[in-house]
Design a protein around this motif. Structure first.
Motif, PDB file in Angstrom:
ATOM      1  N   GLY A  40      38.501  -4.683  21.158  1.00  0.00           N
ATOM      2  CA  GLY A  40      37.189  -5.324  21.044  1.00  0.00           C
ATOM      3  C   GLY A  40      36.297  -4.659  20.004  1.00  0.00           C
ATOM      4  N   GLU A  41      36.762  -3.553  19.424  1.00  0.00           N
ATOM      5  CA  GLU A  41      35.923  -2.908  18.391  1.00  0.00           C
ATOM      6  C   GLU A  41      36.293  -3.457  17.025  1.00  0.00           C
ATOM      7  N   SER A  42      35.291  -3.560  16.191  1.00  0.00           N
ATOM      8  CA  SER A  42      35.553  -4.019  14.831  1.00  0.00           C
ATOM      9  C   SER A  42      34.763  -3.145  13.877  1.00  0.00           C
ATOM     10  N   TYR A  43      35.042  -3.312  12.589  1.00  0.00           N
ATOM     11  CA  TYR A  43      34.274  -2.548  11.597  1.00  0.00           C
ATOM     12  C   TYR A  43      32.787  -2.905  11.703  1.00  0.00           C
ATOM     13  N   LEU A  44      32.511  -4.176  12.098  1.00  0.00           N
ATOM     14  CA  LEU A  44      31.119  -4.615  12.208  1.00  0.00           C
ATOM     15  C   LEU A  44      30.408  -3.904  13.366  1.00  0.00           C
ATOM     16  N   SER A  45      31.099  -3.781  14.510  1.00  0.00           N
ATOM     17  CA  SER A  45      30.445  -3.103  15.645  1.00  0.00           C
ATOM     18  C   SER A  45      30.273  -1.610  15.341  1.00  0.00           C
ATOM     19  N   LEU A  46      31.219  -1.040  14.564  1.00  0.00           N
ATOM     20  CA  LEU A  46      31.058   0.361  14.144  1.00  0.00           C
ATOM     21  C   LEU A  46      29.842   0.524  13.228  1.00  0.00           C
ATOM     22  N   ALA A  47      29.651  -0.472  12.343  1.00  0.00           N
ATOM     23  CA  ALA A  47      28.510  -0.416  11.409  1.00  0.00           C
ATOM     24  C   ALA A  47      27.206  -0.380  12.202  1.00  0.00           C
ATOM     25  N   LEU A  48      27.090  -1.255  13.204  1.00  0.00           N
ATOM     26  CA  LEU A  48      25.888  -1.281  14.037  1.00  0.00           C
ATOM     27  C   LEU A  48      25.730   0.058  14.758  1.00  0.00           C
ATOM     28  N   GLU A  49      26.836   0.542  15.315  1.00  0.00           N
ATOM     29  CA  GLU A  49      26.771   1.788  16.099  1.00  0.00           C
ATOM     30  C   GLU A  49      26.305   2.965  15.248  1.00  0.00           C
ATOM     31  N   VAL A  50      26.864   3.088  14.043  1.00  0.00           N
ATOM     32  CA  VAL A  50      26.508   4.257  13.227  1.00  0.00           C
ATOM     33  C   VAL A  50      25.068   4.149  12.729  1.00  0.00           C
ATOM     34  N   ALA A  51      24.609   2.921  12.462  1.00  0.00           N
ATOM     35  CA  ALA A  51      23.214   2.750  12.036  1.00  0.00           C
ATOM     36  C   ALA A  51      22.276   3.172  13.164  1.00  0.00           C
ATOM     37  N   LEU A  52      22.612   2.779  14.404  1.00  0.00           N
ATOM     38  CA  LEU A  52      21.769   3.132  15.548  1.00  0.00           C
ATOM     39  C   LEU A  52      21.799   4.640  15.794  1.00  0.00           C
ATOM     40  N   MET A  53      22.981   5.232  15.661  1.00  0.00           N
ATOM     41  CA  MET A  53      23.102   6.698  15.841  1.00  0.00           C
ATOM     42  C   MET A  53      22.227   7.441  14.842  1.00  0.00           C
ATOM     43  N   VAL A  77      26.032  -7.065  20.957  1.00  0.00           N
ATOM     44  CA  VAL A  77      25.031  -6.792  22.001  1.00  0.00           C
ATOM     45  C   VAL A  77      25.529  -5.661  22.901  1.00  0.00           C
ATOM     46  N   GLN A  78      26.821  -5.681  23.188  1.00  0.00           N
ATOM     47  CA  GLN A  78      27.400  -4.615  24.030  1.00  0.00           C
ATOM     48  C   GLN A  78      27.272  -3.258  23.329  1.00  0.00           C
ATOM     49  N   THR A  79      27.579  -3.235  22.021  1.00  0.00           N
ATOM     50  CA  THR A  79      27.429  -1.998  21.241  1.00  0.00           C
ATOM     51  C   THR A  79      25.980  -1.523  21.271  1.00  0.00           C
ATOM     52  N   LEU A  80      25.072  -2.480  21.075  1.00  0.00           N
ATOM     53  CA  LEU A  80      23.635  -2.176  21.042  1.00  0.00           C
ATOM     54  C   LEU A  80      23.197  -1.557  22.370  1.00  0.00           C
ATOM     55  N   ARG A  81      23.564  -2.189  23.475  1.00  0.00           N
ATOM     56  CA  ARG A  81      23.140  -1.692  24.800  1.00  0.00           C
ATOM     57  C   ARG A  81      23.691  -0.296  25.051  1.00  0.00           C
ATOM     58  N   LYS A  82      24.980  -0.128  24.750  1.00  0.00           N
ATOM     59  CA  LYS A  82      25.645   1.160  25.021  1.00  0.00           C
ATOM     60  C   LYS A  82      24.950   2.284  24.254  1.00  0.00           C
ATOM     61  N   GLN A  83      24.668   2.021  22.972  1.00  0.00           N
ATOM     62  CA  GLN A  83      24.056   3.056  22.133  1.00  0.00           C
ATOM     63  C   GLN A  83      22.616   3.330  22.570  1.00  0.00           C
ATOM     64  N   CYS A  84      21.895   2.280  22.975  1.00  0.00           N
ATOM     65  CA  CYS A  84      20.514   2.470  23.434  1.00  0.00           C
ATOM     66  C   CYS A  84      20.471   3.334  24.690  1.00  0.00           C
ATOM     67  N   ILE A  85      21.408   3.103  25.590  1.00  0.00           N
ATOM     68  CA  ILE A  85      21.443   3.910  26.826  1.00  0.00           C
ATOM     69  C   ILE A  85      21.721   5.370  26.471  1.00  0.00           C
ATOM     70  N   LEU A  86      22.661   5.566  25.541  1.00  0.00           N
ATOM     71  CA  LEU A  86      22.971   6.941  25.103  1.00  0.00           C
ATOM     72  C   LEU A  86      21.747   7.615  24.486  1.00  0.00           C
TER      73      LEU A  86
END
Length: 987
Positions: free
Chosen positions: A456-469, A508-517
């Protein structure tokens, strides 16, 4: 063939005839190495004719006759053929070639000439030797000229855009692995270093202009890219290093943090108590825009682990080694790359820029896996220290170097690398400039090219995750205006890119997970429970997160935005002890705190975040309450709270539908807070704020109005309360707007009267008249207000205020009260002999006219006061004249008899006035004669004529005046010319 020649015809246009150009192109190993064209156009790119000939050769190779090098053809000719060939050639071009042919013939026939020392002869149509350098043709002079021109325009006329497109050209060359990329960058840099403005800025100690600064940043980043080329030769690298060092040592070379080190070190020292930053700024080595590239020259790509990461999608640790700690792999066996993050990202940028997109992606994934592991570890450490940190209420910062606003833009680089792999378009073109296209890019999920990543992970979800981090990283506000401004700019750029992403369930799942972290995070997160007081605020980031999360998880969205509302640098009040107004420490104790140059912008971002939450919470009382509390706790600027109150009011009262009471109440509460905050401090917008509050309270309803009238003393000054608040509440418009019944109107009026009387007691000078006006309709209140005025008249009020109220009383039909107040006013007044244009003269004349109209007794009472207060002869004679023209008592006060006779100046009370007027004329005459100049003689004679008219009103007036004139002649006999004039007029 290595040499292509041809003729290119440009068709005729309306203004130009048809033109034919001769073009010659040399090429070698698939590169154009030199060009000439008859058009003479100079540019850093090829002219249209060279391009046309090249494309013709590429598209129609069979149409172009392929020939042997000319040396081969000549080799096949005999002596006669060669002679014929040369003579024909000279004849065809005799004007251009003859001098050269003659010179060559002389040299060949001379046995010891240079030409005869060399074996063979050159052939331009033959290729270069295998060892020769072969690179694309670049017109170096042209590059220099263009850069110089664009720099001289100082960022105007689109020159900044032109320079950015030249940088883009360098990136394109690097991506095509064209060795001219570095050469072109060198030429550009030489011109940048020769920019005459650099030494000017340095002498003046001013910073480089904003536009220019950004160009220098891009220049520095490009050099990092160049020196990190994974396949460059050692000698190339050492040559670049020499150049970079030479530029960096020049005193005009711009510094990395954007200033010439002219800011005071003690003020700009960022961390007061952290060990790493305690040394003085002066002791720090000088870092220029080239320092990162110079450091980059020490990096290499030989590390075997790094080589394996970038060369394979399936590089994993063997499963039996996955227990225990490892520096090379995580517990799932995925490779890690434990390098300083911005440096690791610079490698990614270099791979991407030099045309290795797959390798760049592989390294990016390894970096993100490393960041995830660090995030987990820091979370575990924090859980152990949590209790202690929460008690202390502060934290140290684990990241001394922020990634957002960093010169190497690490987060932007990873985000771009990942999203480029997901762009939906014909060709995966690099995004060149920040201006970009107007239509946003479209992305699709591309699964990560390893068998080991979570499903379920993609380069796009990684892009969102690293930007949020990266955006959520807790980091210290850097020093200096430029670095701080860059943090804001970079944050906005990343958010703009994030807003291009369509948030589907995976994202959205990536966003929620990172926000909780981030919310649970300790010192590594800017949204953690406790942060350092000089931590970069998260408002802009939180506003994005809030809007993105709201449709999917409202609770999390509010929790996050409320957490981000804080601005700790303003929380700690200055040691001066005034706790009621938290100071902007920047201005209060400059030696102990850093200078937050962008504080104004940060506070407005905090306000934007609050406004976004208020808008979203409309209609939800509970949410609005919590947002309101956060605003009251965290926002310290009255003008920003006022802006929020206005925003809330606007949203609560849409033009096309009913008002929202929940949000209206919040607007009112914020407005009340502003009133309390600005009550004792000067604020130029105060009147506007007070008017707005009354409007808002009116919209909320009658109870709100009653409430502000009853608690006026904590919100308004007495003047504001009477002249603006009560006056507006009692106005016809307000009553219509609220459509009140009689009891409600009475209740409001009663509150307004009570307020009026309290204000009149507290500040009679400024409020007495307003109080009387407000109490007009209630006899008892009106009498009370009048009594307050009378009590205050002897001590606290000026004659102007008393005269104004006296006139009001006459206008309201209280002439005797007006007379009483006018008499009190007279006791405060003093008009000197020369104040014949004093503003109070009208009031004095009015008071005497009023007394005269009331009757002889009132006139008799006021004349002694006039005589005591007014020493100006012309004013006194004016009063006297008016009093003798009509009989007194014409006002017709009920119960009084009026004789209707004119008054005599021989009897009281006018006798006293006449004597005073005559003596005022005598005193004024002596005063004027002490300083008189010849140009005022005529005026003086007229003045004496006026005096004679007054003298003659007395029974023995003519004798008195004659004696007076004789006296003058005696005392001032020295002023011969003047006395001559006096004799002429008065004998």
């Amino acid at each position: 063939g290595f040499h292509l020649s041809g003729t290119v015809t440009e068709p005729a246009t309306a203004t130009e005839p048809e033109m034919t150009y001769k073009v010659a192109i040399s090429f070698d190993r698939c590169k154009i190495t030199s060009v000439t064209c008859g058009c003479g156009n100079k540019d850093i790119f090829y002219c249209a004719h060279v391009v046309a000939l090249s494309l013709y050769r590429i598209r129609k190779p069979d149409q172009v006759k392929l020939r042997l090098p000319i040396s081969e053809t000549l080799f096949q000719m005999n002596r006669d053929q060669l002679q014929k060939f040369v003579q024909y050639l000279i004849t065809a071009h005799h004007t251009e070639v003859l001098p050269t042919a003659q010179k060559l013939a002389d040299e060949i026939l001379s046995s010891n000439s240079e030409i005869n020392q060399v074996h063979g002869a050159p052939d331009p149509t033959a290729g270069a030797s295998i060892d020769d350098e072969n690179c694309w043709h670049l017109d170096e002079e042209q590059v220099r000229e263009q850069v110089k021109l664009f720099l001289s325009q100082g960022g105007y006329y689109g020159s900044g855009k032109q320079l950015n497109s030249m940088f883009a050209k360098v990136r394109e060359m690097l991506r095509m692995r064209d060795s001219n990329g570095a050469r072109m960058l060198t030429l550009i840099t030489e011109q940048f270093m020769a920019d005459p403005r650099l030494s000017l800025w340095r002498q003046q100690g001013t910073g480089i202009t904003e536009k220019c600064r950004q160009l220098w940043d891009e220049l520095g980043a490009l050099w990092v890219c160049v020196v990190l080329n994974p396949h460059c030769k050692l000698e190339e690298k050492s040559c670049w290093l020499r150049q970079l060092r030479k530029w960096g040592e020049m005193d005009v070379c711009p510094l990395e943090d954007g200033n010439y080190g002219n800011e005071l070190p003690n003020i700009t020292n960022a961390l007061t108590q952290s060990s790493g930053h305690s040394q003085d700024s002066l002791a720090r080595p000088r870092r220029t825009v080239f320092t990162r590239a110079i450091e980059g020259c020490d990096l290499h790509w030989q590390d075997s682990h790094l080589q394996r990461i970038i060369s394979s999608d399936f590089y994993m640790s063997p499963s039996y080694q996955r227990e225990g700690e490892s520096l090379l792999f995580n517990s799932q066996g995925q490779p890690l790359w434990l390098e300083h993050v911005p440096t690791a990202c610079a490698r990614v940028d270099a791979l991407r820029s030099h045309g290795y997109p797959r390798e760049a992606l592989r390294l990016t994934v390894a970096i993100i896996n490393t960041l995830r592991l660090q995030q987990q570890r820091q979370l575990e450490i924090y859980k152990h220290q949590k209790k202690e940190l929460l008690q202390r209420g502060a934290t140290t910062i684990t990241n001394l170097e922020g990634w957002v606003g960093h010169p190497l833009n690490p987060i932007g680089c990873l985000f771009l690398t990942l999203t480029e792999a997901c762009r939906l378009e014909e060709e995966n073109c690099l995004e060149i400039s920040d201006a970009g296209d107007s239509k946003p890019p479209v992305y699709q999920h591309m699964p990560i090219a390893t068998g080991s990543q979570d499903s379920g992970e993609s380069y796009l979800s990684l892009a969102l995750e690293v930007a949020l981090m990266g955006m959520g990283q807790q980091r210290v506000m850097p020093e200096g205006l430029y670095a701080q401004d860059k943090v804001c700019r970079n944050e906005e750029q990343i958010i703009a890119r994030l807003q291009d992403l369509e948030l589907d369930p995976v994202l959205v799942q990536t966003l929620r997970k990172q926000c909780i972290l981030l919310l649970e995070g300790g010192p590594f997160s800017g949204l953690g429970e406790v942060i350092h007081r000089e931590s970069v605020p998260m408002h802009t980031f939180a506003k994005y997160l809030f809007s993105a999360l709201l449709p999917h998880d409202a609770d999390l969205a509010y929790k996050l935005a409320l957490r981000a509302m804080r601005l700790p640098v303003l929380e700690t009040t200055a040691p001066s002890g005034d706790v009621t107004h938290p100071h902007h420490l920047v201005s209060v104790v400059p030696s102990r705190y850093p200078r937050w140059f962008t504080l104004g912008h940060l506070e407005s971002q905090q306000c934007e975040l609050a406004s976004t939450m208020l808008t979203a919470a409309k209609g939800d009382m509970l949410r609005l309450r919590t947002v309101l509390e956060a605003i009251q706790k965290n926002i310290h600027s009255s003008s920003l709270i006022f802006k929020l109150a206005q925003d809330a009011f606007k949203i609560a009262t849409p033009a096309d539908s009913n008002s929202d009471t929940t949000l209206l109440n919040v607007a009112l509460e914020l407005g009340l807070q502003v009133m309390r905050m600005t009550l004792s401090t000067l604020n130029w917008r105060r009147r506007e704020m007070v008017r707005w509050l009354v409007t808002c309270a009116t919209e909320v309803g009658v109870r709100a109005l009653v409430s502000i009238l009853q608690s006026w003393y904590s919100l308004f000054t007495p003047t504001e309360a009477t002249s603006i608040v009560a006056a507006t509440v009692m106005s016809h418009n307000t009553i219509l707007r609220l459509s009140l019944d009689y009891p409600q109107r009475e209740e409001l009026a009663s509150c307004a009267r009570t307020l009026a009387l309290q204000c009149a007691m507290k500040d009679p000078q400024n409020c007495a008249l307003s109080a009387l006006t407000l109490c007009e309709k209630d006899h008892i209140a009106f009498e009370t207000a009048y009594q307050i005025v009378i009590d205050a008249a002897s001590t606290g009020m000026t004659y102007t205020q008393l005269f104004t109220i006296a006139r009001y009383m006459e206008h309201r039909g209280y002439p005797l009260r007006a007379f009483k107040l006018a008499s009190l006013a007279m006791t405060h007044l003093n008009l000197a002999y020369n104040q014949d244009t004093h503003p109070a003269i009208n009031d004095v004349l009015w008071a005497c006219a009023l007394s005269h109209s009331l009757g002889k007794n009132e006139l008799a009472a006021i004349i002694p006061l006039v005589v005591k207060s007014v020493h100006c002869a012309t004013v006194l004679s004016d009063i006297l004249r008016r009093c003798t023209m009509t009989a007194p008592g014409l006002a017709g006060i009920p119960g009084r008899r009026n004789s209707g006779k004119l008054m005599s100046t021989d009897k009281a009370p006018l006798r006293q006035l006449l004597d005073a007027t005559i003596s005022a004329y005598i005193n004024t005459t002596h005063s004027r004669l002490t300083h008189i100049s010849p140009r005022h003689y005529g005026e003086f004679i007229e003045f004496l004529s006026k005096a004679r008219e007054t003298f003659l009103l007395a029974q023995d007036g003519h004798i008195q005046f004659a004696q007076f004139i004789d006296n003058l002649k005696q005392i001032y006999k020295g002023k011969k010319k003047l006395m001559l004039l006096v004799r002429e007029r008065f004998g």
